[in-house]
Design a protein around this motif. Structure first.
Motif, PDB file in Angstrom:
ATOM      1  N   LEU A 137      -3.016   4.448  -0.916  1.00  0.00           N
ATOM      2  CA  LEU A 137      -3.078   5.534   0.067  1.00  0.00           C
ATOM      3  C   LEU A 137      -4.325   5.409   0.931  1.00  0.00           C
ATOM      4  CD1 LEU A 137      -1.713   8.140   1.032  1.00  0.00           C
ATOM      5  CD2 LEU A 137      -3.037   9.382  -0.689  1.00  0.00           C
ATOM      6  N   ALA A 138      -5.450   5.102   0.291  1.00  0.00           N
ATOM      7  CA  ALA A 138      -6.706   4.957   1.033  1.00  0.00           C
ATOM      8  C   ALA A 138      -6.673   3.748   1.968  1.00  0.00           C
ATOM      9  CB  ALA A 138      -7.873   4.828   0.059  1.00  0.00           C
ATOM     10  N   LEU A 139      -6.109   2.644   1.497  1.00  0.00           N
ATOM     11  CA  LEU A 139      -6.105   1.420   2.294  1.00  0.00           C
ATOM     12  C   LEU A 139      -5.120   1.499   3.459  1.00  0.00           C
ATOM     13  CD1 LEU A 139      -6.281  -1.190  -0.609  1.00  0.00           C
ATOM     14  CD2 LEU A 139      -8.100  -0.640   1.024  1.00  0.00           C
ATOM     15  N   THR A 140      -3.981   2.161   3.258  1.00  0.00           N
ATOM     16  CA  THR A 140      -2.984   2.231   4.335  1.00  0.00           C
ATOM     17  C   THR A 140      -3.339   3.271   5.390  1.00  0.00           C
ATOM     18  OG1 THR A 140      -1.642   3.739   2.984  1.00  0.00           O
ATOM     19  CG2 THR A 140      -1.080   1.396   2.906  1.00  0.00           C
ATOM     20  N   THR A 141      -4.097   4.304   5.000  1.00  0.00           N
ATOM     21  CA  THR A 141      -4.436   5.364   5.964  1.00  0.00           C
ATOM     22  C   THR A 141      -5.838   5.234   6.529  1.00  0.00           C
ATOM     23  OG1 THR A 141      -5.285   6.861   4.252  1.00  0.00           O
ATOM     24  CG2 THR A 141      -2.916   6.982   4.767  1.00  0.00           C
TER      25      THR A 141
END
Length: 228
Positions: A137-141
């Motif tokens: 979630l952190a890497l994609t957003t």
């Protein structure tokens, strides 16, 4: 609207009885997206974390909460829906993937998203290995991850207790972790594991919990098998 109404009506009552001591609230952005990643020691964690923040926090909730029968089930289902909780089937597979995509939409919409990387409540108060969904979630957003430690909610409301005992709730918000520069590594399982471990280490640093390099769900399953 329901979220704000509940906070206005219940907030003063909850603050009076449990007198939350929240430190590091300034680390939570006043606007824009952020992921609040916390330890999970009590059902009431999802009540007290949003209570001390001016912004709405959205969570995922296990799907069983949305399918319970009777008046209690109806009340729980409508309350969770009203405050924007997202149901997730913790057995994995497509349901978990859809929940992660729903969480991604929340973050990309500029909101605060609360997540417990352990995936379930700690069975014994220790901090367990985090699942890599928080890293993806952190890497994609590109949203910052704010580590959060719930310090004594597990003592006030241990597993099996319907309502927390009266006592002062304590929680700490840590400095944001920025992984946006690593966005090219999303879906890299090894990298997601490393990012998740860094997040869990930050939580451990705030909570002071003993860390266990196993998934809490596996520990619960082995315990249930032994009892059976």
């Amino acid at each position: 609207m329901l979220y704000q109404s509940m906070k206005i009506v219940l907030g003063p009552f909850l603050r009076l009885l449990w007198r939350p001591d929240a430190r590091g609230v300034e680390h939570v952005p006043e606007d824009g997206p952020a992921i609040l990643a916390g330890n999970h020691v009590s059902f009431s964690d999802s009540v007290f974390m949003p209570l001390v923040l001016p912004r709405r926090v959205r969570f995922i909730a296990k799907a069983e909460y949305f399918t319970e029968k009777g008046v209690k089930g109806w009340l729980k289902r409508n309350t969770l829906t009203g405050i924007g909780s997202i149901p997730v089937d913790r057995s994995g597979g497509d349901e978990a993937t859809r929940a992660l995509l729903a969480a991604q939409r929340v973050v990309e919409n500029g909101e605060l998203f609360g997540i417990y990387p352990e995936g379930t409540r700690s069975p014994d108060g220790r901090l367990y290995k985090g699942k890599t969904g928080v890293a993806r979630l952190a890497l994609t957003t590109g949203a910052p991850v704010v580590p959060v430690a719930m310090l004594n909610t597990g003592e006030l409301q241990p597993i099996g207790r319907k309502f927390p005992r009266i006592g002062r709730v304590r929680l700490v918000f840590g400095e944001p972790l920025d992984f946006s520069r690593y966005s090219a590594h999303s879906y890299d399982r090894a990298f997601e594991r490393a990012v998740t471990d860094e997040i869990m280490d930050a939580i451990r640093g705030l909570s002071g919990q003993e860390y266990v390099d196993s998934y809490a769900a596996d520990v619960k399953s082995r315990s249930d098998d032994a009892l059976g």
